[in-house]
Design a protein around this motif. Structure first.
Motif, PDB file in Angstrom:
ATOM      1  N   ASP A  18      -4.843   8.793   4.869  1.00  0.00           N
ATOM      2  CA  ASP A  18      -4.714   9.097   6.711  1.00  0.00           C
ATOM      3  C   ASP A  18      -3.548   8.488   6.868  1.00  0.00           C
ATOM      4  N   VAL A  19      -2.679   9.305   7.564  1.00  0.00           N
ATOM      5  CA  VAL A  19      -1.360   9.188   8.159  1.00  0.00           C
ATOM      6  C   VAL A  19      -1.477   9.215   9.807  1.00  0.00           C
ATOM      7  N   ALA A  58       2.813  15.556   1.524  1.00  0.00           N
ATOM      8  CA  ALA A  58       3.561  15.447   0.367  1.00  0.00           C
ATOM      9  C   ALA A  58       4.458  14.314   0.294  1.00  0.00           C
ATOM     10  N   LEU A  59       5.066  14.058   1.727  1.00  0.00           N
ATOM     11  CA  LEU A  59       5.808  12.705   1.801  1.00  0.00           C
ATOM     12  C   LEU A  59       5.113  11.507   1.632  1.00  0.00           C
ATOM     13  N   ALA A  60       3.768  11.535   2.286  1.00  0.00           N
ATOM     14  CA  ALA A  60       3.089  10.453   2.184  1.00  0.00           C
ATOM     15  C   ALA A  60       2.904   9.868   0.718  1.00  0.00           C
ATOM     16  N   LEU A  61       2.383  10.941  -0.349  1.00  0.00           N
ATOM     17  CA  LEU A  61       2.392  10.436  -1.480  1.00  0.00           C
ATOM     18  C   LEU A  61       3.356   9.562  -2.256  1.00  0.00           C
ATOM     19  N   LEU A  62       4.617   9.649  -1.721  1.00  0.00           N
ATOM     20  CA  LEU A  62       5.796   8.909  -2.204  1.00  0.00           C
ATOM     21  C   LEU A  62       6.263   7.988  -1.245  1.00  0.00           C
ATOM     22  N   ARG A  63       5.378   7.591  -0.108  1.00  0.00           N
ATOM     23  CA  ARG A  63       5.834   6.837   0.845  1.00  0.00           C
ATOM     24  C   ARG A  63       7.422   7.020   1.341  1.00  0.00           C
ATOM     25  N   LEU A  64       7.399   8.534   1.644  1.00  0.00           N
ATOM     26  CA  LEU A  64       8.942   8.810   2.191  1.00  0.00           C
ATOM     27  C   LEU A  64       9.001   9.092   3.614  1.00  0.00           C
ATOM     28  N   LEU A  65       7.769   8.680   4.435  1.00  0.00           N
ATOM     29  CA  LEU A  65       7.902   8.981   5.827  1.00  0.00           C
ATOM     30  C   LEU A  65       8.427   8.027   6.576  1.00  0.00           C
ATOM     31  N   ALA A  66       8.859   8.334   7.987  1.00  0.00           N
ATOM     32  CA  ALA A  66       9.686   7.314   8.844  1.00  0.00           C
ATOM     33  C   ALA A  66       8.819   6.224   9.075  1.00  0.00           C
ATOM     34  N   PRO A  67       9.543   5.141   9.311  1.00  0.00           N
ATOM     35  CA  PRO A  67       8.927   3.681   9.579  1.00  0.00           C
ATOM     36  C   PRO A  67       7.949   3.599  10.668  1.00  0.00           C
ATOM     37  N   GLU A  68       7.732   4.703  11.582  1.00  0.00           N
ATOM     38  CA  GLU A  68       6.653   4.677  12.508  1.00  0.00           C
ATOM     39  C   GLU A  68       5.611   5.228  12.004  1.00  0.00           C
ATOM     40  N   ALA A  69       5.498   5.925  10.558  1.00  0.00           N
ATOM     41  CA  ALA A  69       4.159   6.075  10.286  1.00  0.00           C
ATOM     42  C   ALA A  69       3.485   5.089   9.600  1.00  0.00           C
ATOM     43  N   SER A  70       1.975   5.149   9.452  1.00  0.00           N
ATOM     44  CA  SER A  70       1.281   4.176   8.883  1.00  0.00           C
ATOM     45  C   SER A  70       0.324   5.197   8.001  1.00  0.00           C
TER      46      SER A  70
END
Length: 577
Positions: A18-19, A58-70
């Motif tokens: 969940d993002v 894809a980015l969430a799998l490696l925790r490469l999302l921006a800081p405002e993402a949970s």
């Protein structure tokens, strides 16, 4: 081919991913309770339109999302939950055990370091190689992804390479450390079919040799058919369908999946705009998505070939390379475009297509030859003399984002074009802008917005509006749909067909996507190493290509039903040769 079964335990097991993105407007929910698994040696294709959540996943799998993402849920890789893994341990996995190929290589490669230095850095960090050993390995990887003269090109910077070459560098970096999981986000979008085929073969070979899991994010259903074992379809952040590639492509259950397949030109359909309008995926009330039937009245019959509008005669464009010798990017090229005709131009990256288009518009000066537009030789004119002719030949660029000024609103962009070319009446300019935005399917409110506020398909409509606002005779379309997913691509292609009819336009349509060229073109020319090697009607070229290069292009195109590792007999003309 029988789909590759899961090997216990699963290499990647995603549960309840969940993002959410926080923002001043309350934010948005990008990925919603997503579940899937990926086994060792398996290829899973993630399919859906722009904005559906594919790249965010894809980015969430490696925790490469921006800081405002949970991020919530579980992402278990070889038993470890990457969502909760301490950052130092996660960094050791990134680039080593899990690698990612990003969609836009120019923003992913460091512009101040050579491509070789960037591959060497990854090898030394994750495999502990000496500088000399890492350099040798980097050269091997560039050769593996078919970069010409790898010993020399390893010292190039990203801006020295073509778009396709930059993408191959990204792939070389991603596979250099022999990862267990490779995430490929649209890895072949900007590549021509022969390079695409080689890259996909390479990725598949690595998948088999390393028992590597491959998460393939793509909008190309031909690629899905040929290379994926299973397919997961996403819509608005949710999984709407999942099945083996064979089953899903043959019997799609969800209306949205059916719409995507119907809008695709890669479904084994030899379509042409004169006989069939492309179905478009549209949202019905309540958010459901499916095919929208098209009015058959809007199917156009090509008129008999009219008088010549543009005549290109023995055109040459040369560049001086760093080594001092001359590169003949366009070498003795001749062709005509008639009024109301669409001429398709196909060829690999580096063959001279874009140089030719820039030369026609006199953005690059020719070394010799003639560019005769409606009787006037543009090649012989001085820059100041060319200016009055520019509004008669306009261009729609491949990268709609880079071609629009981010500091100007859409209205200002269109208004500046009109004012520059002599329209002094402000009220007349305003009326023409409003009419053009409506004609390309954009709301009136779009005039006051900026390029970053639009989707890729909307930005391409703005680029088309900017080209047509000057009422040109000829529009050069340089890869105008290559970065768009199939549903948006269908909308843009239908729009181009309608605009050509309504405004009496001629097109030079440049693309590496053979199915798109076949659909939109009245005639096709094939370019190879700066020269035209074949010319003919679309059906003639596809059914009986004469030149070996054309045969290779058509053989490399992905086709549903042709599974990897299965060879087809060559075209009849090739066997006869």
């Amino acid at each position: 081919m029988t789909p590759v079964p899961h090997l216990p335990p699963a290499l990647l097991d995603v549960r309840g991913l969940d993002v959410r993105f926080r923002g001043r407007d309350g934010g948005h929910h990008a990925v919603k309770q997503l579940d899937f698994t990926l086994g060792q040696g398996e290829t899973l294709a993630l399919v859906g339109e722009s904005g559906c959540g594919k790249s965010t996943t894809a980015l969430a799998l490696l925790r490469l999302l921006a800081p405002e993402a949970s991020i919530a849920g579980e992402v278990r890789f070889r038993g470890q939950d990457l969502v909760r893994l301490p950052l130092p341990q996660l960094r050791a996995i990134r680039g080593g055990e899990i690698s990612m190929i990003f969609q836009e290589p120019m923003t992913s490669l460091n512009p101040v370091h050579t491509v070789g230095a960037q591959i060497v850095e990854s090898l030394r960090l994750h495999q502990g190689l000496s500088r000399e050993a890492a350099h040798r390995r980097a050269v091997e990887m560039l050769a593996l992804v078919k970069i010409p003269e790898p010993q020399r090109r390893i010292e190039d910077y990203p801006h020295n390479l073509s778009g396709g070459q930059r993408q191959r560098v990204m792939i070389a970096m991603a596979v250099a450390c022999q990862p267990r999981l490779l995430i490929a986000d649209e890895p072949t979008t900007a590549l021509d079919v022969t390079v695409q085929a080689r890259i996909l073969e390479l990725l598949d070979e690595l998948r088999r040799e390393l028992s590597m899991g491959l998460l393939l994010i793509t909008h190309d259903l031909g690629v899905v058919s040929q290379w994926a074992d299973r397919v997961l379809v996403m819509l608005d952040g949710e999984k709407v369908e999942e099945a083996s590639a064979v089953e899903l492509l043959a019997r799609p259950r969800h209306a949205y999946t059916q719409g995507l397949l119907g809008a695709s030109l890669h479904g084994g359909k030899a379509l042409h705009y004169s006989s069939a309008r492309l179905p478009e995926v549209r949202r019905a009330h309540g958010g459901a998505a499916g095919l929208q039937a098209q009015d058959s009245v809007r199917v156009h019959t090509p008129a008999p070939r009219g008088p010549t509008l543009l005549s290109v005669q023995s055109l040459r464009t040369t560049y001086r390379r760093r080594e001092g010798d001359l590169l003949h990017a366009v070498d003795d090229v001749s062709f005509d475009i008639a009024r109301g005709e669409t001429l398709g131009l196909v060829g690999e990256s580096g063959c001279g297509k874009s140089t030719l288009s820039r030369t026609l518009l006199r953005l690059t000066d020719p070394a010799s030859g003639r560019i005769v537009l409606d009787g006037a030789d543009l090649a012989s004119l001085r820059p100041r003399q060319v200016r009055p002719w520019r509004k008669r030949i306009q261009m729609v660029f491949q990268d709609s984002y880079a071609s629009l000024n981010p500091r100007r609103s859409v209205y200002d962009t269109l208004d500046a074009a009109l004012a520059l070319h002599g329209e002094r009446d402000r009220h007349a300019r305003r009326a023409r802008i409003a009419a053009m935005l409506d004609r390309v399917g954009l709301p009136a409110s779009a005039a006051g917005r900026y390029s970053h506020e639009f989707s890729g398909g909307q930005r391409q409509r703005i680029g088309i509006a900017r080209a047509l606002i000057l009422r040109p005779d000829l529009v050069v379309l340089d890869e105008p749909v290559s970065a768009l997913d199939v549903s948006i691509q269908a909308q843009i292609l239908n729009l181009l067909v309608d605009l050509k009819q309504d405004f009496g336009l001629s097109y030079l349509f440049i693309s590496h996507d053979l199915s798109v060229v076949r659909y939109l073109s009245d005639r096709v020319i094939v370019m190879h190493q700066g020269r035209i090697v074949e010319e003919g009607l679309p059906d003639e070229i596809w059914r009986a290509p004469r030149h070996p290069y054309t045969q290779a292009l058509i053989a490399a195109a992905p086709r549903p039903g042709l599974r990897r590792g299965v060879q087809e007999p060559p075209p009849r003309s090739a066997r006869a040769a």
